[in-house]
Scaffold this active site. Structure first.
Site, PDB file in Angstrom:
ATOM      1  N   HIS A 130       0.904  -1.215   0.040  1.00  0.00           N
ATOM      2  CA  HIS A 130       0.107   0.086   0.065  1.00  0.00           C
ATOM      3  C   HIS A 130       0.850   1.221   0.108  1.00  0.00           C
ATOM      4  O   HIS A 130       2.090   1.389   0.557  1.00  0.00           O
ATOM      5  CB  HIS A 130      -1.040  -0.060   1.005  1.00  0.00           C
ATOM      6  CG  HIS A 130      -0.536   0.422   2.669  1.00  0.00           C
ATOM      7  ND1 HIS A 130      -0.344   1.567   2.948  1.00  0.00           N
ATOM      8  CD2 HIS A 130      -0.143  -0.611   3.453  1.00  0.00           C
ATOM      9  CE1 HIS A 130       0.048   1.521   4.095  1.00  0.00           C
ATOM     10  NE2 HIS A 130       0.214   0.190   4.549  1.00  0.00           N
ATOM     11  N   ASP A 149       6.031   2.272   6.947  1.00  0.00           N
ATOM     12  CA  ASP A 149       4.569   1.972   6.750  1.00  0.00           C
ATOM     13  C   ASP A 149       4.005   2.829   5.572  1.00  0.00           C
ATOM     14  O   ASP A 149       3.501   3.770   6.041  1.00  0.00           O
ATOM     15  CB  ASP A 149       3.881   2.065   7.865  1.00  0.00           C
ATOM     16  CG  ASP A 149       2.469   1.463   8.000  1.00  0.00           C
ATOM     17  OD1 ASP A 149       2.212   0.737   6.836  1.00  0.00           O
ATOM     18  OD2 ASP A 149       1.760   1.704   9.058  1.00  0.00           O
ATOM     19  N   GLU A 183      -5.364   2.263   2.436  1.00  0.00           N
ATOM     20  CA  GLU A 183      -5.079   1.311   3.121  1.00  0.00           C
ATOM     21  C   GLU A 183      -5.568   1.511   4.658  1.00  0.00           C
ATOM     22  O   GLU A 183      -6.220   1.116   5.587  1.00  0.00           O
ATOM     23  CB  GLU A 183      -3.752   0.354   3.079  1.00  0.00           C
ATOM     24  CG  GLU A 183      -3.624  -0.774   3.952  1.00  0.00           C
ATOM     25  CD  GLU A 183      -3.144  -0.469   5.288  1.00  0.00           C
ATOM     26  OE1 GLU A 183      -3.108  -1.532   6.147  1.00  0.00           O
ATOM     27  OE2 GLU A 183      -2.724   0.544   5.819  1.00  0.00           O
ATOM     28  N   GLU A 184      -4.789   2.687   5.077  1.00  0.00           N
ATOM     29  CA  GLU A 184      -4.990   3.305   6.348  1.00  0.00           C
ATOM     30  C   GLU A 184      -6.367   3.930   6.756  1.00  0.00           C
ATOM     31  O   GLU A 184      -6.645   4.165   7.932  1.00  0.00           O
ATOM     32  CB  GLU A 184      -4.015   4.400   6.694  1.00  0.00           C
ATOM     33  CG  GLU A 184      -2.477   4.221   6.354  1.00  0.00           C
ATOM     34  CD  GLU A 184      -1.911   3.342   7.268  1.00  0.00           C
ATOM     35  OE1 GLU A 184      -2.555   2.699   8.332  1.00  0.00           O
ATOM     36  OE2 GLU A 184      -0.676   2.760   7.386  1.00  0.00           O
ATOM     37  N   ASP A 209       3.576  -5.329   3.334  1.00  0.00           N
ATOM     38  CA  ASP A 209       3.144  -4.163   4.254  1.00  0.00           C
ATOM     39  C   ASP A 209       4.305  -4.084   5.382  1.00  0.00           C
ATOM     40  O   ASP A 209       3.955  -4.935   6.504  1.00  0.00           O
ATOM     41  CB  ASP A 209       1.567  -4.416   5.003  1.00  0.00           C
ATOM     42  CG  ASP A 209       1.416  -3.035   5.423  1.00  0.00           C
ATOM     43  OD1 ASP A 209       2.309  -2.165   5.899  1.00  0.00           O
ATOM     44  OD2 ASP A 209       0.243  -2.792   5.759  1.00  0.00           O
ATOM     45  N   HIS A 285       2.947   5.758  11.684  1.00  0.00           N
ATOM     46  CA  HIS A 285       1.845   6.558  11.817  1.00  0.00           C
ATOM     47  C   HIS A 285       2.161   8.138  12.497  1.00  0.00           C
ATOM     48  O   HIS A 285       1.286   8.665  13.266  1.00  0.00           O
ATOM     49  CB  HIS A 285       0.471   6.006  12.745  1.00  0.00           C
ATOM     50  CG  HIS A 285       0.059   4.521  11.971  1.00  0.00           C
ATOM     51  ND1 HIS A 285      -0.784   3.876  12.518  1.00  0.00           N
ATOM     52  CD2 HIS A 285       0.078   4.045  10.603  1.00  0.00           C
ATOM     53  CE1 HIS A 285      -1.191   2.835  11.728  1.00  0.00           C
ATOM     54  NE2 HIS A 285      -0.361   3.034  10.441  1.00  0.00           N
TER      55      HIS A 285
END
Length: 317
Positions: A130, A149, A183-184, A209, A285
């Site tokens: 992603h 990520d 995706e998130e 991922d 994140h």
């Protein structure tokens, strides 16, 4: 869910999957699954590819990819970063690769790069990652380099595409590389694509991922929930044959990435993770998920895994 509901879940760091547009899928009948290999028979084809794998190209691409403030799927950063990635893929891949955008109801597009197969070209092997990133405290405007990520998975499959597409090998089955948007936001992009592909002969999805943050000791984590046992077993054999890493099984405990969109639609899928812990990188994140945290020596081992899977499952000669 609407965006405010999604943002509320993200701010609480709640694990979720958004099925608003696709509906519940527990009763979805599996696709008629094409034949799948259980042993490695293409070592002579795979080994020469491994020497062509580069750390420099993934590092260069990821350096530029992490310059965007974030790659949030529902704003202009997500749209611009996707357009940049699509142009980069077109530049790096060989001429035989067809690269297209897959539009969604939100600004960021997914990207599909296809190498046409020969005698089994209607059957498709999917290699995926992603492309979006997120700052869980401030999704729309917060800094989210997303180096690991999932910038790491993004450049992992791009390097596999580069090496395979520039080789002399021709796959019997078609091979598609997917970079999913959203995706998130709850596996949004992959859900749209898996829904559209329903009824097609998708052999399997191998999803990457996060590939750049090893634990101590280093290992390839094999996710055993929301995945397929046969696909995961083949991945274990590929890891043993083409890397120096052991494998360690673990569970996410939820639909933790885009592979789950495929298994929900009756398609085989596996996820080789960067280490043996679902929460092994606490930088994600946030602004801390930066280029300096990515171990490219570890990352390229996942390129090897991708190449082994592509050659074996597509029956490339």
């Amino acid at each position: 869910m609407n965006e405010s509901q999604i943002l509320e879940l993200i701010s609480r760091q709640q694990r979720f999957r958004d099925i608003t547009d696709i509906g519940p899928q527990a009763s979805v009948a599996p696709n008629t699954q094409p034949a799948f290999p259980t042993t490695l028979t293409h070592q002579a084809q795979v080994q020469p590819l491994l020497s062509q794998v580069s750390e420099a190209i993934p590092r260069s691409v990821l350096t530029n990819f992490t310059v965007f403030t974030n790659r949030y799927y529902n704003n202009n950063n997500g749209k611009k970063s996707s357009a940049w990635l699509q142009d980069t893929i077109k530049t790096i891949a060989a001429a035989r690769v067809n690269v297209t955008a897959f539009a969604h109801r939100f600004p960021q597009s997914s990207i599909i790069a296809r190498i046409e197969g020969t005698s089994l070209n209607n059957e498709v092997v999917v290699i995926s990652a992603h492309q979006d990133s997120i700052n869980s405290n401030n999704p729309a405007t917060g800094r989210a380099p997303g180096a690991d990520d999932d910038g790491s998975g993004t450049v992992t499959i791009l390097e596999a595409l580069r090496v395979f597409s520039q080789s002399s090998l021709t796959p019997k089955r078609s091979v598609e590389f997917h970079w999913y948007a959203g995706e998130e936001g709850g596996l949004l992009g992959s859900a749209d694509i898996a829904k559209q592909y329903k009824g097609r002969a998708v052999v399997a999805d191998l999803h990457f991922d996060m590939t750049g943050f090893p634990a101590t000791p280093p290992a390839v984590g094999i996710v055993t929930d929301y995945t397929d046992n046969d696909t995961s077993e083949l991945v274990r054999k590929i890891v043993k044959a083409y890397t120096d890493l052991p494998t360690v099984d673990f569970t996410c405990g939820y639909a933790c990435s885009d592979h789950a969109s495929w298994t929900a639609n009756g398609v085989r899928a596996a996820l080789p993770f960067e280490n043996q812990y679902v929460d092994g990188n606490d930088n994600i994140h946030s602004p801390r998920d930066s280029l300096s945290t990515v171990d490219f020596g570890h990352l390229v081992k996942y390129v090897n895994i991708a190449l082994g899977f592509i050659v074996e499952v597509s029956d490339a000669q």
